[in-house]
Design an enzyme around this catalytic site. Structure first.
Site, PDB file in Angstrom:
ATOM      1  NE  ARG A 184      24.312 -13.711   4.298  1.00  0.00           N
ATOM      2  CZ  ARG A 184      24.314 -13.325   5.580  1.00  0.00           C
ATOM      3  NH1 ARG A 184      23.477 -12.390   5.992  1.00  0.00           N
ATOM      4  NH2 ARG A 184      25.152 -13.880   6.438  1.00  0.00           N
ATOM      5  CB  CYS A 241      20.334 -15.494  10.768  1.00  0.00           C
ATOM      6  SG  CYS A 241      21.070 -14.968  12.345  1.00  0.00           S
TER       7      CYS A 241
END
Length: 284
Positions: A184, A241
């Site tokens: 990611r 995040c």
């Protein structure tokens, strides 16, 4: 008082203590119903369910430049009202757990600290550690507790805004550390991140790197050694995040390591990438 981690044996010895309160924070980003279903199928005795979406986040608002992320922080007054609904008082020892190494329980830990409540800990190893210690689960409904009286106090946490992070691209005043998985971060997982990549200059510390093979946290000394190369000092570090949830795992790990003082970027990647005006980096 337990303010970072707690082991299963210690929690088991307090399971009937009225001053102790346990919250189940299980969640699945791809299946919003998972947490409640898992709780109904079996949970720690006396636990209540705390929804990441409904209890531990505020409403999603805005689009583009005004979007504040997939899990924006709840308003402080609304958060205190939620905590009181769970029955939390100023002298309550709160324990949060999940079944994912603490990736969701750490969000509750941070939120309670954000309203000045220090007596909150994450069950080290979560539900698997509880069961491995020979402790049982129950399907009994969550207990009905009287409304709590927790008061809002000065925060024990720090947070930065998207404007702060944009300004930091020029100043380099702090280091952004991204808790997402490596694919990611590199921009290679379109299923979760349709706009892939990371904030320019950010470093990657996958939250699972804080854990041992059994799902419990690494020793403090090891965590301190592993975090040290990432930033000059915790005061000059910001954790992020996908949406400000698993970033709290890195903040908890820093606290365990004796490196307090880092900040949270609550909007994180889901806020950052909503505006085409904000630059995106890809790759390692």
């Amino acid at each position: 008082m337990h303010s970072t981690l707690i082991d299963a044996a210690t929690l088991a010895s307090h399971v009937d203590d009225p001053k102790w309160l346990v919250l189940d924070c299980r969640h699945d980003l791809m299946n919003p119903a998972f947490g409640r279903e898992a709780f109904a199928a079996g949970h720690l005795p006396g636990a209540q369910f705390a929804s990441i979406d409904d209890d531990l986040s505020g409403p999603k608002t805005g689009t583009g430049d005004t979007f504040r992320g997939r899990h924006p922080l709840p308003d402080r007054a609304a958060l205190v009202a939620t905590l009181r609904r769970f029955g939390i008082d100023d002298d309550s020892q709160v324990v949060a757990y999940d079944a994912h190494g603490g990736m969701y329980a750490a969000r509750l830990w941070w939120l309670l600290r954000s309203v000045g409540h220090e007596a909150v800990a994450v069950l080290d190893g979560g539900l698997p550690a509880w069961q491995a210690a020979g402790q049982s689960l129950t399907t009994e409904p969550a207990p009905v507790r009287p409304a709590g009286s927790i008061a809002e106090r000065p925060a024990l946490t720090r947070a930065v805004s998207v404007e702060d992070v944009v300004a930091n691209l020029a100043t380099g005043a702090f280091t952004v550390v991204d808790a997402r998985a490596n694919d990611r971060f590199r921009g290679e997982n379109e299923t979760i991140d349709p706009v892939g990549g990371h904030i320019p200059g950010a470093k990657n510390r996958f939250f699972k790197d804080n854990l041992q093979a059994d799902g419990t946290f690494k020793p403090a000394a090891q965590l301190k050694e592993e975090f040290a190369p990432l930033f000059a000092s915790p005061a000059a570090a910001v954790m992020q995040c996908g949406s400000g949830v698993t970033a709290c795992h890195n903040l908890l790990a820093l606290e365990v390591a004796g490196l307090p003082g880092a900040a949270l970027y609550p909007g994180s990647w889901s806020e950052w990438c909503a505006s085409a005006e904000r630059p995106v980096a890809t790759g390692a």
